[in-house]
Design an enzyme around this catalytic site. Structure first.
Site, PDB file in Angstrom:
ATOM      1  N   ARG A 112      42.954  41.294  29.290  1.00 22.06           N
ATOM      2  CA  ARG A 112      44.145  41.378  28.453  1.00 22.06           C
ATOM      3  C   ARG A 112      44.964  42.660  28.529  1.00 22.06           C
ATOM      4  NH1 ARG A 112      41.238  39.246  23.166  1.00 22.06           N
ATOM      5  NH2 ARG A 112      39.566  40.237  24.311  1.00 22.06           N
ATOM      6  N   TYR A 140      24.465  32.907  20.846  1.00 21.58           N
ATOM      7  CA  TYR A 140      25.650  32.030  20.752  1.00 21.58           C
ATOM      8  C   TYR A 140      25.254  30.589  20.482  1.00 21.58           C
ATOM      9  CZ  TYR A 140      28.956  35.644  22.010  1.00 21.58           C
ATOM     10  OH  TYR A 140      29.729  36.767  21.985  1.00 21.58           O
ATOM     11  N   ARG A 182      35.054  44.276  32.333  1.00 20.14           N
ATOM     12  CA  ARG A 182      36.257  43.604  31.808  1.00 20.14           C
ATOM     13  C   ARG A 182      37.542  44.109  32.472  1.00 20.14           C
ATOM     14  NH1 ARG A 182      35.530  40.671  26.566  1.00 20.14           N
ATOM     15  NH2 ARG A 182      33.496  39.795  26.970  1.00 20.14           N
ATOM     16  N   ARG A 233      48.143  34.054  31.359  1.00 19.04           N
ATOM     17  CA  ARG A 233      47.557  33.384  30.195  1.00 19.04           C
ATOM     18  C   ARG A 233      48.572  32.476  29.504  1.00 19.04           C
ATOM     19  NH1 ARG A 233      44.941  36.871  25.372  1.00 19.04           N
ATOM     20  NH2 ARG A 233      47.130  37.474  25.258  1.00 19.04           N
ATOM     21  N   ASP A 288      32.673  33.641  32.096  1.00 18.43           N
ATOM     22  CA  ASP A 288      32.111  34.071  30.816  1.00 18.43           C
ATOM     23  C   ASP A 288      30.619  33.786  30.828  1.00 18.43           C
ATOM     24  OD1 ASP A 288      33.352  35.023  28.053  1.00 18.43           O
ATOM     25  OD2 ASP A 288      31.579  33.836  27.640  1.00 18.43           O
TER      26      ASP A 288
HETATM   27  O1  CP3 Z   1      36.815  40.478  34.760  1.00 22.35           O
HETATM   28  C1  CP3 Z   1      35.730  40.707  34.244  1.00 22.35           C
HETATM   29  O2  CP3 Z   1      35.329  41.862  34.059  1.00 22.35           O
HETATM   30  C2  CP3 Z   1      34.896  39.534  33.769  1.00 22.35           C
HETATM   31  C3  CP3 Z   1      35.152  39.457  32.362  1.00 22.35           C
HETATM   32  C4  CP3 Z   1      34.186  38.836  31.418  1.00 22.35           C
HETATM   33  C5  CP3 Z   1      34.586  37.879  30.470  1.00 22.35           C
HETATM   34  N1  CP3 Z   1      33.492  37.538  29.730  1.00 22.35           N
HETATM   35  C6  CP3 Z   1      35.911  37.305  30.346  1.00 22.35           C
HETATM   36  C7  CP3 Z   1      36.429  37.092  28.984  1.00 22.35           C
HETATM   37  C8  CP3 Z   1      32.850  39.118  31.218  1.00 22.35           C
HETATM   38  C9  CP3 Z   1      31.970  40.076  31.978  1.00 22.35           C
HETATM   39  C10 CP3 Z   1      32.426  38.293  30.138  1.00 22.35           C
HETATM   40  C11 CP3 Z   1      31.054  38.260  29.624  1.00 22.35           C
HETATM   41  C12 CP3 Z   1      30.873  38.082  28.181  1.00 22.35           C
HETATM   42  N2  CP3 Z   1      31.408  37.105  27.390  1.00 22.35           N
HETATM   43  C13 CP3 Z   1      30.023  38.850  27.384  1.00 22.35           C
HETATM   44  C14 CP3 Z   1      29.177  39.972  27.878  1.00 22.35           C
HETATM   45  C15 CP3 Z   1      29.997  41.216  28.019  1.00 22.35           C
HETATM   46  C16 CP3 Z   1      30.115  41.962  26.759  1.00 22.35           C
HETATM   47  O3  CP3 Z   1      31.270  42.177  26.352  1.00 22.35           O
HETATM   48  O4  CP3 Z   1      29.101  42.370  26.212  1.00 22.35           O
HETATM   49  C17 CP3 Z   1      30.080  38.352  26.069  1.00 22.35           C
HETATM   50  C18 CP3 Z   1      29.354  38.895  24.879  1.00 22.35           C
HETATM   51  C19 CP3 Z   1      30.960  37.233  26.104  1.00 22.35           C
HETATM   52  C20 CP3 Z   1      31.344  36.357  24.971  1.00 22.35           C
HETATM   53  C21 CP3 Z   1      32.787  36.484  24.747  1.00 22.35           C
HETATM   54  N3  CP3 Z   1      33.755  35.802  25.477  1.00 22.35           N
HETATM   55  C22 CP3 Z   1      33.464  37.344  23.849  1.00 22.35           C
HETATM   56  C23 CP3 Z   1      32.791  38.262  22.873  1.00 22.35           C
HETATM   57  C24 CP3 Z   1      34.831  37.167  24.067  1.00 22.35           C
HETATM   58  C25 CP3 Z   1      35.937  37.981  23.491  1.00 22.35           C
HETATM   59  C26 CP3 Z   1      36.603  37.465  22.293  1.00 22.35           C
HETATM   60  C27 CP3 Z   1      37.924  38.211  22.215  1.00 22.35           C
HETATM   61  O5  CP3 Z   1      38.963  37.567  22.395  1.00 22.35           O
HETATM   62  O6  CP3 Z   1      37.914  39.437  22.048  1.00 22.35           O
HETATM   63  C28 CP3 Z   1      34.993  36.207  25.062  1.00 22.35           C
HETATM   64  C29 CP3 Z   1      36.249  35.722  25.623  1.00 22.35           C
HETATM   65  C30 CP3 Z   1      36.589  36.382  26.903  1.00 22.35           C
HETATM   66  N4  CP3 Z   1      35.794  36.393  27.990  1.00 22.35           N
HETATM   67  C31 CP3 Z   1      37.792  37.072  27.186  1.00 22.35           C
HETATM   68  C32 CP3 Z   1      37.691  37.499  28.506  1.00 22.35           C
HETATM   69  C33 CP3 Z   1      38.719  38.236  29.309  1.00 22.35           C
HETATM   70  C34 CP3 Z   1      38.945  37.249  26.235  1.00 22.35           C
HETATM   71  C35 CP3 Z   1      39.767  36.007  26.157  1.00 22.35           C
HETATM   72  C36 CP3 Z   1      41.095  36.134  26.831  1.00 22.35           C
HETATM   73  O7  CP3 Z   1      41.337  37.026  27.660  1.00 22.35           O
HETATM   74  O8  CP3 Z   1      41.947  35.315  26.537  1.00 22.35           O
END
Ligand code: CP3
Length: 352
Positions: free
Chosen positions: A32, A155, A28, A41, A78
């Site tokens: 954010r 999911y 990640r 964003r 994602d």
């Molecule tokens: O730059 C990187 O490292 C890639 C980032 C990345 C995202 N999603 C972007 C994202 C990665 C590796 C993922 C994979 C992902 N998505 C996983 C596996 C990784 C883990 O954490 O175990 C999972 C479970 C998801 C599902 C998901 N998508 C979640 C739980 C969330 C977060 C909800 C929240 O807001 O906390 C997302 C949304 C998401 N995917 C965000 C990001 C940066 C946050 C939204 C945002 O930045 O506006």
């Protein structure tokens, strides 16, 4: 721009070379906690836009690359991104994560799923990965990633994130045949997607089975491990030289099982001491990890000590330095900078 003839550091470590320091990146690392990301964003409030408009997704992946020069640059995307290509509509809600409009609950819905055709349904992936390879020019390793069958099914069936996984566990324990069909279809689609990412330029692929740690070990053996193996086997058939990483969140009870998945590298989280992880996984399996992301709220001295401790315990072969899971959104950027600087100045002789 210099042309680097040798493979980048992370790729060399992932292939088993002994190096002067472990490669380092952060799960990640785009996101954010970075002001640059939060600014972007505002301009692109929809996560799907940010991850599916190539110029935006490329820019987001490159933000941490420019700021910290990590040894790995990961695709900004994602795990649920390929689902619409199978016929499962989804969105990603601010602060909540993935939302599936019509959760998968019946045999009929599973029968209607389409095979994944990545060129047609994920056309942005090629543009993004090719641009990242060009931009980092072998100064860093470009990582792709996919979700694992169990976690994607969680999911798809729950319809959103869950604390208890009641709906999918209900299916698993009362109607397992239906769930196994979904897991099998997902495994084949994920393998196709991972292969496609490699063909488009990903040099390493990480598979996130984030919610497999919610299963008891005996159920992990039934619903998670066989499908991890199915994905990794299919990818290895066509792309035997691309290192594959597995992550499970809350993995302490299933670490040995992760080592049997076919992954080259097992991500270790902070619920396990790195020395214990090495002992439990044996000499063949490489590891990634495993600082608690919360360590980055500590002082520089504290962060440095934890990096040294982890590197010492992991030893000088087959270790990619990382957090045990994603960097937290409120982490100070200067601490992330310090983490990378410290890691990149490491020389193994100095800490071992
Ligand atoms: O730059 C990187 O490292 C890639 C980032 C990345 C995202 N999603 C972007 C994202 C990665 C590796 C993922 C994979 C992902 N998505 C996983 C596996 C990784 C883990 O954490 O175990 C999972 C479970 C998801 C599902 C998901 N998508 C979640 C739980 C969330 C977060 C909800 C929240 O807001 O906390 C997302 C949304 C998401 N995917 C965000 C990001 C940066 C946050 C939204 C945002 O930045 O506006």
């Amino acid at each position: 721009m210099g042309v680097s003839l040798s493979a980048p550091h992370l790729l060399r470590a992932a292939r088993g070379e002994v190096l002067d320091r472990p490669p380092v990146w952060m799960m990640r690392q785009a996101g954010r906690y970075m002001k640059a990301y939060r600014d972007l964003r505002e301009k692109y409030p929809s996560f799907r836009d940010r991850s599916e408009i190539p110029e935006v997704a490329i820019e987001i992946s490159l933000q941490p690359w420019r700021a910290f020069q990590p040894d790995g640059v990961i695709l900004f995307s994602d795990i649920v991104t390929p689902l619409p290509g199978l016929g499962i509509e989804m969105d990603i809600a601010e602060g909540k994560g993935p939302i599936i409009q019509s959760p998968i609950r019946s045999q009929a819905q599973i029968d209607q799923l389409r095979p994944l055709e990545p060129e047609a349904s994920l056309p942005f992936i090629k543009t993004i990965l090719q641009a990242l390879r060009t931009e980092v020019d072998n100064q860093s390793t470009v990582l792709g990633f996919v979700g694992a069958p169990w976690t994607l099914a969680a999911y798809a069936v729950e319809g959103k994130g869950s604390k208890t996984y009641s709906v999918i566990k209900n299916m698993a324990f009362s109607d397992p045949t239906v769930l196994h069909q979904l897991l099998a279809k997902f495994a084949d689609a994920i393998a196709i997607y991972a292969r496609y990412q490699i063909d488009c330029g990903a040099q390493v692929v990480q598979m996130f089975d984030s919610w497999a740690g919610q299963l008891s070990p005996q159920d992990y053996d039934v619903f998670a491990l066989p499908y991890q193996q199915r994905v990794f086997e299919q990818v290895k058939q066509t792309h035997p030289d691309t290192p594959l990483i597995l992550l499970v969140s809350g993995s302490a009870g299933v670490l040995e099982r992760m080592g049997k998945s076919g992954a080259d590298i097992v991500t270790v989280d902070w619920s396990v001491d790195m020395a214990d992880a090495r002992a439990r996984l044996g000499k063949e399996v490489k590891v990634q990890g495993n600082l608690d992301p919360g360590v980055l709220f500590g002082s520089q001295e504290f962060i440095r000590d934890r990096i040294y401790d982890t590197v010492r315990k992991a030893g000088n072969w087959g270790h990619i330095l990382n957090l045990g899971h994603g960097v937290l959104p409120t982490t100070p950027e200067e601490n992330v900078a310090f983490f990378f600087e410290t890691a990149k100045q490491l020389s193994l002789t100095a800490v071992t």
